[in-house]
Design an enzyme around this catalytic site. Structure first.
Site, PDB file in Angstrom:
ATOM      1  N   SER A  17      -1.816   2.649   5.295  1.00 20.03           N
ATOM      2  CA  SER A  17      -1.311   1.480   6.036  1.00 20.03           C
ATOM      3  C   SER A  17      -0.351   0.653   5.172  1.00 20.03           C
ATOM      4  O   SER A  17       0.607   0.071   5.694  1.00 20.03           O
ATOM      5  CB  SER A  17      -2.452   0.622   6.579  1.00 20.03           C
ATOM      6  N   HIS A 113      -4.241  -3.864  -5.268  1.00 17.17           N
ATOM      7  CA  HIS A 113      -5.698  -3.818  -5.426  1.00 17.17           C
ATOM      8  C   HIS A 113      -6.321  -4.877  -4.517  1.00 17.17           C
ATOM      9  O   HIS A 113      -5.829  -6.009  -4.461  1.00 17.17           O
ATOM     10  CB  HIS A 113      -6.057  -4.070  -6.890  1.00 17.17           C
TER      11      HIS A 113
HETATM   12  C1  GAR Z   1      -6.041  -0.697   0.228  1.00 15.14           C
HETATM   13  O1  GAR Z   1      -6.970  -1.670   0.605  1.00 15.14           O
HETATM   14  C2  GAR Z   1      -5.729  -0.796  -1.254  1.00 15.14           C
HETATM   15  O2  GAR Z   1      -5.721  -2.108  -1.728  1.00 15.14           O
HETATM   16  C3  GAR Z   1      -6.874  -0.021  -1.838  1.00 15.14           C
HETATM   17  O3  GAR Z   1      -7.044   1.072  -0.995  1.00 15.14           O
HETATM   18  C4  GAR Z   1      -6.652   0.701   0.332  1.00 15.14           C
HETATM   19  C5  GAR Z   1      -5.647   1.702   0.821  1.00 15.14           C
HETATM   20  O4  GAR Z   1      -5.356   1.473   2.172  1.00 15.14           O
HETATM   21  N1  GAR Z   1      -6.587   0.389  -3.185  1.00 15.14           N
HETATM   22  C6  GAR Z   1      -7.499   0.445  -4.137  1.00 15.14           C
HETATM   23  O5  GAR Z   1      -8.666   0.171  -3.973  1.00 15.14           O
HETATM   24  C7  GAR Z   1      -6.960   0.897  -5.486  1.00 15.14           C
HETATM   25  N2  GAR Z   1      -7.917   0.663  -6.505  1.00 15.14           N
HETATM   26  P1  GAR Z   1      -4.100   2.139   2.842  1.00 15.14           P
HETATM   27  O6  GAR Z   1      -4.202   3.642   2.539  1.00 15.14           O
HETATM   28  O7  GAR Z   1      -4.273   1.870   4.296  1.00 15.14           O
HETATM   29  O8  GAR Z   1      -2.867   1.538   2.257  1.00 15.14           O
END
Ligand code: GAR
Length: 199
Positions: A17, A113
């Site tokens: 996302s 993060h």
């Molecule tokens: C997001 O919330 C990001 O902040 C987190 O993973 C999710 C990915 O969502 N990242 C971490 O935790 C990194 N340590 P997305 O695939 O929908 O962008």
């Protein structure tokens, strides 16, 4: 291309996302960056379809196919360099990177993060913030340094923690801010690197 835009390689492991928010931002001709490559360490990452839909080059480097981190990272590095990317954008990329790899991209790799760093490095950030009775949560975009979830902060956004919040409800509230934060952060990095439409 010749537009002087900052060329991005976006690394994902899942939903994508944040990648989608960047894809959407790049549709604005005045946005100072363009995505050259979306690389996933998982072939089944739903984010890959978002990239293909937008006509962006994708690549899968499956960490499970490698005996160690350094051989995995060597192939990632090859793909990223071939894409001509100038900035690596970690967008839900869930592999720990070695210092050797991180040091190849000084000030040229950023991460998002889901916490107000330096609080809650690592996983399960929202559950831990709730368990601690915190009143606020948020997200952080930062430059990547060898130490995990550290490095200079570029953008931070805060949200309230409300009565009745669960980790999922809080994650959704934070995620909306993540999408804004990442776009803002890429603009800031582009400016820092003297990228603009006129350059
Ligand atoms: C997001 O919330 C990001 O902040 C987190 O993973 C999710 C990915 O969502 N990242 C971490 O935790 C990194 N340590 P997305 O695939 O929908 O962008």
């Amino acid at each position: 291309m010749g537009s002087g835009k900052l060329k991005l390689a976006v690394l994902i492991s899942g939903r994508g996302s944040n990648l989608q928010a960047l894809i959407d931002a790049c549709r604005d001709p005045s946005f100072p960056a363009e995505i050259r490559l979306v690389l996933s360490n998982r072939a089944d990452a739903p984010g890959l379809a978002r990239a293909k839909e937008a006509g962006i080059q994708t690549s899968v480097v499956d960490h499970k196919a490698y005996p160690d981190r350094s051989s995995f990272e060597k192939d990632m590095q090859k793909e990223i360099v071939e894409s001509d990317a100038e900035l690596i954008v970690l967008a839900g990329f869930m592999r720990v990177l070695t210092a050797e790899f991180v040091n190849l991209w000084p000030n040229r790799m950023i991460n998002i993060h889901p916490s107000l760093l330096p609080d809650y490095k690592g996983l399960n950030t929202h559950a831990r913030a709730l368990a601690d009775g915190k009143k606020e949560a948020g997200c952080t975009v930062h430059y990547v340094v060898p130490e995990m979830d550290s490095g200079p902060i570029i953008v931070q956004k805060r949200v309230p923690i409300l009565p009745g919040d669960t980790p999922d409800i809080l994650a959704q509230r934070v995620l909306e801010q993540e999408h804004l934060a990442y776009i803002e952060a890429v603009r800031i990095v582009a400016r820092t690197l003297n990228k603009s439409l006129s350059s």
